[in-house]
Structures are given as C-alpha cells and as structure tokens.
Motif scaffolding. Sequence first.
Motif, short mmCIF file in Angstrom:
data_model
loop_
_atom_site.label_atom_id
_atom_site.label_comp_id
_atom_site.label_asym_id
_atom_site.label_seq_id
_atom_site.Cartn_x
_atom_site.Cartn_y
_atom_site.Cartn_z
N ASP A 204 0.80 -1.23 0.00
CA ASP A 204 0.00 0.00 0.00
C ASP A 204 0.84 1.28 0.00
O ASP A 204 0.29 2.39 -0.01
CB ASP A 204 -0.94 0.01 1.22
CG ASP A 204 -1.95 -1.12 1.13
OD1 ASP A 204 -2.30 -1.50 -0.01
OD2 ASP A 204 -2.36 -1.65 2.18
N LYS A 205 2.13 1.11 0.04
CA LYS A 205 2.99 2.30 0.02
C LYS A 205 2.98 2.91 -1.38
O LYS A 205 2.96 2.18 -2.39
CB LYS A 205 4.42 1.89 0.40
CG LYS A 205 5.40 3.04 0.42
CD LYS A 205 6.78 2.57 0.86
CE LYS A 205 7.76 3.74 0.82
NZ LYS A 205 9.10 3.36 1.24
N VAL A 206 3.03 4.24 -1.46
CA VAL A 206 3.05 4.88 -2.78
C VAL A 206 4.41 4.65 -3.44
O VAL A 206 5.46 4.93 -2.85
CB VAL A 206 2.76 6.39 -2.67
CG1 VAL A 206 2.91 7.07 -4.03
CG2 VAL A 206 1.34 6.62 -2.14
N THR B 244 0.42 2.80 -6.00
CA THR B 244 1.08 2.08 -4.91
C THR B 244 1.90 0.94 -5.51
O THR B 244 1.79 0.64 -6.71
CB THR B 244 0.04 1.48 -3.95
OG1 THR B 244 -0.74 0.52 -4.71
CG2 THR B 244 -0.89 2.53 -3.38
#
Lengths: 88, 574
Positions: free
Chosen positions: B56-58, B73
């Motif tokens: 979920d990290k960009v 993401t």
Amino acid sequence: MDDITKAVHDYVVREYLEEGDEREVTETTPLISGGIVDSFSMVSLKRFLEKKYQVQIPDADATPDAFDTVQRIVALVHRFQKPATVGA
Amino acid sequence: MSNPVLCDELIAKSYEELTANFDWSVAERELGYKPGDPINIGWMCSDRMCRIGIADKVALYWEDYQGNQERFTFDDLRVLSNTVAQFIWELGIQPGERVCLFMDRVPELYIGMLGILKTGAVAQPLFSAFGDESLLVRLQNAETTAIITQKKHVHKVRKIREQLPNLRHIIIVDPGDSALQEREVAFRMEQMPRVEDFPVYPTTAESPSLLHYTSGTTGQPKGAQHVHYSIISQYLTTKWALDLQPDDIYWCNADPGWVTGTSYGIIGPWSNGATQVVLDSGFNAERWYSFLQKRRVTVWYSAPTAIRLLMKEGTDVVRRHDLSSLRYLASVGEPLNAEAVIWSEQAFGKPFHDTFWQTETGCIVITNFPGMPIKPGSMGRPFPGITATALNTKTYEPITETGIAGLVALRPGWPSQARGYWHNEAGYKAKFKNGWYLCGDRASIDSDGYYWFMGRDDDVINTGGHLVGPFEIESALLEHPAVHESAAVAKPDPVNMEVVKAFVTLKRGYEPSDDLELEIMNHIRKRLSPLAMPQEIEFVESLPKTRSGKIVRRVLRCKEFNEPVGDLSTIMDD
C-alpha cells in the motif's frame, strides 16, 4: 494577433509541434515546460528570430523562461529590436 | 554544509571499510536472491515489494506540466504490470523478443517496462524526441517485434513501418478517437481488466533484460545488452551511492529513454521500496522548485546541464521556495564543474555529489560517496566492488603516478556490466584491452584516489549528458540536398559541456547563407533529435583529410577547443 506574434506562432507550430500532437498552441501555451520546444531546439528558434527580425539576442537573455511562450518570445524580440528611425 | 543522514551501513563503516571486504552478495542477500534461482526485475520491483509488506505504500507520484496527477502504490505496480504483461503475452510476443518503449514520461512507460520484463521479453526504451531516422536504425538493428507508443509519436512509426518487417505490433496507449491503422492496437491501461495474477517468466541471472542504445565514433548506435542480474548493482548503488532509504521521496530527472532513467528512474528506487516522483515537463526553474517543495523531495538525482540552467536563473527563485526537505543531491551525465558544486552549497545548503557511469556499465562505478569529503570538480572514487584505474594510452598498463591523464578502465565482472552489443560482437570486443574495459574517457587519479575527468578519448560528443555519434549526424547531413561533405565535432558549451558543430562543404549551385544554415539545423533536428542538431554550422571550402581521403575530425575538434592538434603524421597515412 499582431504580425510578429503570428509569425512566431506559425513558425513554432510548423517546426516544433509533432505531426500527431493535437495541442492547440496559443500565445500563452508553455513551449519549453510543455515539452514542445526543448532547450536544444531553442537554439534554432533563436536563430530564426535573429534572422527574421535582424536582432541579436545575447545568450544570457536566451533562457528557457524567456522562450516559454509565444508572448514572452515576442517581448524578447521587441526588447532587442532597434527603435525605428523617425520618418522611416 | 549540513551532513546528509546516512543509511546504516554508511554510518557504521567508512568508505575504506566498505571497499576492503566488499562482495556483491550483500545485495543478493538483501534482495532475497540465491545464485541459480530465477530473478526477474519486473517481479523484484513490484510483486516482491508487496510480499515484504509495502503493497500500500506509494511507489509513484506522477504529474505533468498541466498539473494532471496520478498516484500508484506498489500493489498498483504489481497489478498494472501484470496487465501489461498479459496483453503482450496474448499478442504472442515471446521471451527474448524486443519490445520498444517510445513514450514521454507517462505512467505507462514506467509500468510498461516492468510488464515487458515479466514476460521474459527485452525492453528497448528509446527517447521520445528521436526523429524517424534515429528510431529506424535502432528498431532495425534490434529487429524489434513490438513498440508501445503514444498517439503524438505514432506518426514517426507509421513513416518507417514498411522498412520494419519484424515489427508486428504497434501498441498505442492513448489512441483517442483516431482510427487504428495496419498492425496497430490500442492499450488503455486504466481501462483494461486488472490482472491479479500473471505467471512471471522465470528469467535467470543472465537472461536479457534491457537493450539501451548508445553512440560510438564509428558506425550506427550500438545496443548495450543488459541482463536481469543487473538489479544487484543497481539496487546497491542506489542505496549506497545515492543514499536512498525507505522513507525517502526520490526524484530522478532522467528520461527512461536513456539508461539513467531506467537504472535509477525505475529499477534502483523501486527495488529499494522507495517512493519516487516524476514530473513529465520540460525545464522550468519555477516549476521544478515548486515540484520539489510540493512533493517534499528528499533525494534528488539531476544532471549538470539542468544544474547549470538552474544556476542561470539565480538564487532568488530558490529562496522563494521551501526546499528544506532536500537531504541528498547527486548528479550524472557529464562532469559536474566545481562552480556548480559550490553554487549548490550556496543555493541549497548541500553539494551535488557527482557520479560517473555510462550505458555499458549499467550502474554508478565512480562516485563522490556519501560521507566522503567532496573535492569539487572531481568524479569521486570507485564504488566498492569496482576495480578502476587509468591506463597508459600506448601500453594499456595502469598508470602508477598521480595526476597523469590516462584511459578510464574497469576490471570486468560487476553485475550490471553490459554483456555485449546487439549484433556487434566486434564492437564490444574492441572495448577491452589487456583485461580492462575501456570507458572511452580520459582522467587522472590524485594521491587520495579521486578521479578527475579530462575529456573523451574518441570523437563522440557528450552534449547535455548524452553521447551523440558523429557518424550518425554526418550521414543525416549528407541526406540534405545542399550538403556535399560534412564533419560533426564537439564544441565547448557553458551549459551543455559540449554541443554539436558541423563543418559542411556545399554542392555546386548552393551558397552559404543564414537561411541554409537554419534549414540544415532543422533537418537534423527532425531526422535525428534535438540533441544531434548542430548548434552551429560552418560552411567551408574543404575538410581536412588523410591521404586516403578520410576526414580528420581531430583537426576540427582541436580548433574548437583551442588545443594543439599534435602529431598528425601517423593518421594522415590512414
């Protein structure tokens, strides 16, 4: 659009806008930051202006910012054009 | 000068300690790779990131000059690159076939590269400002099977497709309402059904990954063939030489049409799990600083040409922005002059760290290492694991004295070294002498082991950080009806380090004029690229030649650089 503005606009569209690029170019369309004219191609645009309008634009004034729109380019040409001789 | 916050290894160990016991296996372990296992760059940069818990990290904040924005993401990278891969696979493209990426810096370019690699096909990125002739020679040489492009560039492909029998598919990412022509197919990434699972092709360490074209003195551009194992050194050099850490916001100015844009604009940051930002815009100081401020960029990898353009705009525009997020600055392309290093300390409170490498090396090989004292104007010292030297130009033995100019050479064997030139074994072999790989540059080494760039060792022109081959320009010049003979050489330039200057003799019936000069300049710009366009054309009566009629560029180049020509007796007999 005055004569110089039209001539610069038409030259930019003819020489630098890619065939499939359907963007409309107005007096304020970003040319350098919009990727239509890059910093290398600026040299040929400068050469065109110097030849057509008999001006010398110093390299220090030929910045990407000064070439970023047709409007700014026209202002640059006016800045370096010799004043017209009275009565000419 | 403020000190950068260094990653753990760089805090714990000095440059000497890191170099002394260095082994590339440190990167293999960190990437979870065991020798002999499959390794795939596309998977490493997307699926692996999801597996280690940062789905979920960009991964990418993208923006264009009009302010349009998108955000992806690592899970988006995974799914969308699967979607690209599935599409390519369904077209029947086989592992090992070349798929060209010919686009501006749009998200499809970045994600498309991962997708191509997941199928086992070879990604062939090309700079979207290339004209049709530059595109043609590279696609012909690579026998490219498919090209992914945009509507605004497809006309160049249409012009040459009849000369490209191997090109089966022209994939357009934004076809709009226009009718598709022969061999063309639409791929609207955001509208395609998202592919959750794709069986990633089990490429191994030596499987081909990328084909990047670079120019030499003679002949047409050469395709430097890279392999999936290159990620080992791209990962580690990003982490150690650019000091990229997981929480950084990273901006690499390079276009993925060139090697910096793939090694450090895709593979390096994403294999490190970092968030990167992309601005699809031409140069504009105000816009760039606003972007740095808005995105709170911490690590910025730029180029000397861009830095010198920023210098021209002054420091007032810098002061109008909050650039306090910037932590680490680095530069690549051509040597970074001392004035630029000093200016960046004044403007940003931090120096740009110069890094040296090239298309064939695939990763940074000489660098101003984080934490190491910078000598402004120096290239720095070899990256751990890289054995470098300066060779005597006649004996090809390492020069033992300090301060003597020699040929920059590397001992072969680092992970991202190009494995060859596509269809050009002889050209690749010629790059090696006495067991050393020759970079084509001259430098001296000082008593502290720092390298100092002296110039190219051949006729290749380094303009704005890109190598341009004189042969390609001269060939295109001869296509102009007025040109009889030509020679293209480097001319010094305060912003781009070098620019192209052409010497031209005209055919009977043509006279030199400003109109003709501009016409020839524009001819080259459109046929090849803006980089290859001569910034000056000198019309001459004749060109210097050897007794056998070969044009001696060296005489013309030396004149431009105000250098002595030296002894010409041997070359004049060629």
